[in-house]
Design a protein around this motif. Structure first.
Motif, mmCIF file in Angstrom:
data_model
loop_
_atom_site.group_PDB
_atom_site.id
_atom_site.type_symbol
_atom_site.label_atom_id
_atom_site.label_comp_id
_atom_site.label_asym_id
_atom_site.label_seq_id
_atom_site.Cartn_x
_atom_site.Cartn_y
_atom_site.Cartn_z
ATOM 1 N N ILE A 1 -1.853 -1.228 -3.896
ATOM 2 C CA ILE A 1 -2.970 -0.299 -3.746
ATOM 3 C C ILE A 1 -2.371 1.077 -3.468
ATOM 4 C CG2 ILE A 1 -4.999 0.341 -2.401
ATOM 5 C CD1 ILE A 1 -5.291 -2.622 -1.665
ATOM 6 N N ILE A 2 -2.749 2.070 -4.273
ATOM 7 C CA ILE A 2 -2.255 3.437 -4.080
ATOM 8 C C ILE A 2 -3.370 4.281 -3.480
ATOM 9 C CG2 ILE A 2 -1.252 5.478 -5.149
ATOM 10 C CD1 ILE A 2 -0.298 3.663 -7.430
ATOM 11 N N LYS A 3 -3.064 4.912 -2.376
ATOM 12 C CA LYS A 3 -4.019 5.823 -1.732
ATOM 13 C C LYS A 3 -3.515 7.250 -1.871
ATOM 14 C CE LYS A 3 -6.080 2.539 1.494
ATOM 15 N NZ LYS A 3 -6.514 2.294 2.886
ATOM 16 N N GLN A 4 -4.455 8.185 -1.873
ATOM 17 C CA GLN A 4 -4.140 9.601 -2.088
ATOM 18 C C GLN A 4 -4.500 10.440 -0.869
ATOM 19 O OE1 GLN A 4 -2.277 9.208 -5.457
ATOM 20 N NE2 GLN A 4 -2.765 11.297 -4.839
ATOM 21 N N SER A 5 -3.721 11.488 -0.654
ATOM 22 C CA SER A 5 -4.031 12.514 0.337
ATOM 23 C C SER A 5 -3.840 13.861 -0.343
ATOM 24 C CB SER A 5 -3.106 12.395 1.557
ATOM 25 O OG SER A 5 -3.329 13.456 2.460
ATOM 26 N N HIS A 6 -4.864 14.729 -0.290
ATOM 27 C CA HIS A 6 -4.804 16.001 -1.007
ATOM 28 C C HIS A 6 -5.144 17.170 -0.087
ATOM 29 C CE1 HIS A 6 -4.393 14.272 -5.024
ATOM 30 N NE2 HIS A 6 -5.260 13.349 -4.649
ATOM 31 N N GLU B 1 0.837 -1.197 0.000
ATOM 32 C CA GLU B 1 0.000 0.000 0.000
ATOM 33 C C GLU B 1 0.869 1.242 0.000
ATOM 34 O OE1 GLU B 1 -2.807 1.857 3.317
ATOM 35 O OE2 GLU B 1 -3.740 0.099 2.378
ATOM 36 N N LEU B 2 0.689 2.086 -1.006
ATOM 37 C CA LEU B 2 1.427 3.347 -1.102
ATOM 38 C C LEU B 2 0.498 4.509 -0.781
ATOM 39 C CD1 LEU B 2 3.573 3.252 -4.397
ATOM 40 C CD2 LEU B 2 4.362 2.952 -2.049
ATOM 41 N N LEU B 3 1.004 5.476 -0.033
ATOM 42 C CA LEU B 3 0.269 6.712 0.201
ATOM 43 C C LEU B 3 0.998 7.848 -0.505
ATOM 44 C CD1 LEU B 3 -1.939 8.421 1.488
ATOM 45 C CD2 LEU B 3 -0.537 8.573 3.559
ATOM 46 N N ASN B 4 0.305 8.495 -1.432
ATOM 47 C CA ASN B 4 0.837 9.633 -2.180
ATOM 48 C C ASN B 4 0.257 10.909 -1.586
ATOM 49 O OD1 ASN B 4 1.661 11.552 -4.010
ATOM 50 N ND2 ASN B 4 0.460 10.765 -5.724
ATOM 51 N N SER B 5 1.104 11.729 -1.008
ATOM 52 C CA SER B 5 0.708 13.022 -0.465
ATOM 53 C C SER B 5 0.876 14.063 -1.562
ATOM 54 C CB SER B 5 1.585 13.371 0.745
ATOM 55 O OG SER B 5 1.369 14.701 1.162
ATOM 56 N N SER B 6 -0.241 14.709 -1.960
ATOM 57 C CA SER B 6 -0.197 15.581 -3.131
ATOM 58 C C SER B 6 -0.949 16.887 -2.878
ATOM 59 C CB SER B 6 -0.792 14.845 -4.338
ATOM 60 O OG SER B 6 -0.459 15.486 -5.543
ATOM 61 N N TYR B 7 -0.803 17.829 -3.812
ATOM 62 C CA TYR B 7 -1.477 19.118 -3.714
ATOM 63 C C TYR B 7 -2.954 18.952 -4.081
ATOM 64 C CZ TYR B 7 -0.316 18.957 -8.682
ATOM 65 O OH TYR B 7 -0.169 18.561 -9.990
ATOM 66 N N ASP B 8 -3.750 19.955 -3.750
ATOM 67 C CA ASP B 8 -5.192 19.714 -3.725
ATOM 68 C C ASP B 8 -5.887 19.732 -5.078
ATOM 69 O OD1 ASP B 8 -4.962 22.430 -4.056
ATOM 70 O OD2 ASP B 8 -6.478 22.974 -2.585
ATOM 71 N N VAL B 9 -5.241 20.221 -6.144
ATOM 72 C CA VAL B 9 -5.922 20.194 -7.443
ATOM 73 C C VAL B 9 -5.411 19.044 -8.318
ATOM 74 C CG1 VAL B 9 -6.433 22.654 -7.401
ATOM 75 C CG2 VAL B 9 -4.325 21.870 -8.523
ATOM 76 N N ALA B 10 -4.758 18.060 -7.697
ATOM 77 C CA ALA B 10 -4.199 16.928 -8.455
ATOM 78 C C ALA B 10 -5.048 15.668 -8.340
ATOM 79 C CB ALA B 10 -2.777 16.635 -7.986
ATOM 80 N N ARG B 11 -6.228 15.776 -7.753
ATOM 81 C CA ARG B 11 -7.042 14.579 -7.520
ATOM 82 C C ARG B 11 -7.330 13.811 -8.807
ATOM 83 N NH1 ARG B 11 -8.826 18.551 -4.127
ATOM 84 N NH2 ARG B 11 -9.185 18.019 -1.933
ATOM 85 N N ALA C 1 3.433 9.139 4.729
ATOM 86 C CA ALA C 1 3.303 9.074 3.278
ATOM 87 C C ALA C 1 4.570 8.471 2.681
ATOM 88 C CB ALA C 1 3.067 10.467 2.708
ATOM 89 N N ASP C 2 4.399 7.678 1.647
ATOM 90 C CA ASP C 2 5.540 7.040 0.986
ATOM 91 C C ASP C 2 6.180 7.948 -0.052
ATOM 92 O OD1 ASP C 2 5.247 4.088 1.980
ATOM 93 O OD2 ASP C 2 3.230 4.703 1.383
ATOM 94 N N VAL C 3 5.338 8.690 -0.772
ATOM 95 C CA VAL C 3 5.833 9.604 -1.798
ATOM 96 C C VAL C 3 5.099 10.928 -1.673
ATOM 97 C CG1 VAL C 3 6.394 7.727 -3.401
ATOM 98 C CG2 VAL C 3 4.174 8.861 -3.566
ATOM 99 N N VAL C 4 5.767 11.980 -2.166
ATOM 100 C CA VAL C 4 5.128 13.291 -2.250
ATOM 101 C C VAL C 4 5.179 13.747 -3.696
ATOM 102 C CG1 VAL C 4 5.636 13.943 0.121
ATOM 103 C CG2 VAL C 4 7.287 14.499 -1.664
ATOM 104 N N LYS D 1 0.473 22.449 3.669
ATOM 105 C CA LYS D 1 -0.222 21.712 4.724
ATOM 106 C C LYS D 1 0.136 20.232 4.675
ATOM 107 C CE LYS D 1 -4.328 24.363 5.896
ATOM 108 N NZ LYS D 1 -5.802 24.292 6.069
ATOM 109 N N GLN D 2 0.259 19.701 3.474
ATOM 110 C CA GLN D 2 0.601 18.298 3.309
ATOM 111 C C GLN D 2 1.993 18.005 3.866
ATOM 112 O OE1 GLN D 2 -2.098 16.673 2.904
ATOM 113 N NE2 GLN D 2 -1.834 15.707 0.918
ATOM 114 N N ALA D 3 2.948 18.887 3.560
ATOM 115 C CA ALA D 3 4.307 18.710 4.070
ATOM 116 C C ALA D 3 4.326 18.766 5.600
ATOM 117 C CB ALA D 3 5.225 19.778 3.485
ATOM 118 N N LEU D 4 3.560 19.692 6.165
ATOM 119 C CA LEU D 4 3.490 19.806 7.617
ATOM 120 C C LEU D 4 2.920 18.541 8.238
ATOM 121 C CD1 LEU D 4 3.829 21.542 10.152
ATOM 122 C CD2 LEU D 4 1.549 22.483 9.736
#
Length: 340
Positions: A63-68, A29-39, A84-87, A73-76
């Motif tokens: 399975i890739i999960k997203q956080s937007h 399971e990967l969590l991708n922390s991303s900016y909010d208009v990248a959904r 998160a595994d990747v940003v 805020k995401q970095a904080l």
């Protein structure tokens, strides 16, 4: 004896089924922390990479999960413990802070992937309502008294910082580098902002759903996607003649992928973003890419503009953050002066 042998085979079969089920339960399971208009972008990219990975690693389903949210805020959140595994952010400083304040990535993270770890890029554009009722053509039109603007807060959004810097850099080039004239123009520009939202998607909601403002300023990709979603009969995209190169840096979070056991998948995922298949998908969401062949195929999608690099105009992100966006920096000064 025979009866026992049959039961033993059945038992062994049940154990095998149980183990198979367990292997599926322990998917990668990967969590991708991303900016909010990248959904929408990653909603298109992720299934393609998952399919590719799962074909090559049938025992390790991915399975890739997203956080937007706003990238700062995401970095904080990661600094505060989000594993998160990747940003995949829209500003270098929001990745760099993971090294500077958390030692989660190495200092040379930008050298690990092509194009300074930026698989795609964009610029800033204006979204106006159909017919362009306020006749918006360039940056100068945005300081008229009859024009109200919507864009995210540069304090919390990489999107907002790029908007601020694009405006500053373009006007400064046009007035020959005169800092005093640029500050006065920026004061008028900021005074025309109707409301600052914390992120790009929130600003879009204010403009589209609540009808606030005459111009939404955002990444070219975002405003072009809005036209596609809501119809070219309702909105128009304007790209000013002088604009900023907005890079979108990515990185795997070294300490997290070691703890999460996801190193191979995380690195493969980010490398995939540079593949011709991914680059085609990315241009489909109106981002520009470094793959020349792909860009040649998609050039009709992008309006011409003269792009300048932040480093050439401002000296780099560390200097920009210190001068413009720190507490009591230039942004705070201009906002205070504009409301006197």
């Amino acid at each position: 004896m025979k009866k026992y042998s049959v039961n033993n085979k059945i038992l062994n079969g049940l154990v095998a089924v149980t183990l198979l089920g367990s292997s599926n339960a322990f998917a990668v399971e990967l969590l991708n922390s991303s900016y909010d208009v990248a959904r929408e972008l990653f909603s298109a990219l992720n299934p393609e990479f998952e399919k590719q990975w799962n074909e090559q690693h049938p025992q390790d389903k991915l399975i890739i999960k997203q956080s937007h949210a706003g990238s700062s805020k995401q970095a904080l959140a990661i600094l505060q413990g989000l594993r998160a595994d990747v940003v995949t952010y829209n500003q270098v400083t929001d990745v760099q802070i993971l090294h500077d304040r958390g030692d989660l990535i190495p200092a040379d993270w930008q050298s690990r992937l092509p194009n300074s770890s930026s698989p795609y890029y964009s610029t800033i554009a204006f979204l106006v309502r159909k017919g362009n009722p306020k006749n918006i053509r360039n940056w100068h039109d945005l300081v008229r008294k009859d024009v109200k603007l919507v864009f995210p807060n540069p304090k919390t959004s990489g999107n907002g910082r790029y908007t601020y810097l694009a405006a500053w850099g373009a006007i400064q080039q046009e007035n020959g580098g005169d800092q005093d004239k640029t500050r006065e123009w920026m004061k008028r520009f900021l005074k025309n902002v109707t409301v600052f939202d914390t992120g790009g998607r929130g600003a879009t909601t204010l403009f589209i759903e609540r009808g606030l403002g005459d111009v939404l300023i955002s990444f070219e990709s975002e405003v072009s996607n809005i036209c596609k979603q809501y119809g070219n009969d309702k909105y128009e995209v304007i790209v000013p003649p002088i604009d900023i190169l907005a890079e979108f840096p990515v990185a795997w979070v070294d300490k997290n992928i070691v703890r999460n056991g996801t190193e191979e998948a995380a690195k493969a995922y980010l490398n995939y973003l540079y593949s011709p298949q991914a680059q085609q998908i990315i241009t489909g969401f109106n981002y520009r890419v470094s793959d020349k062949k792909v860009m040649d195929q998609q050039k009709a999608r992008f309006l011409e503009t003269k792009l300048f690099r932040l480093e050439d105009q401002f000296g780099g992100w560390p200097q920009v953050m210190k001068t413009h966006f720190n507490t009591d920096g230039t942004l705070d000064q201009l906002l205070a002066e504009g409301h006197k």
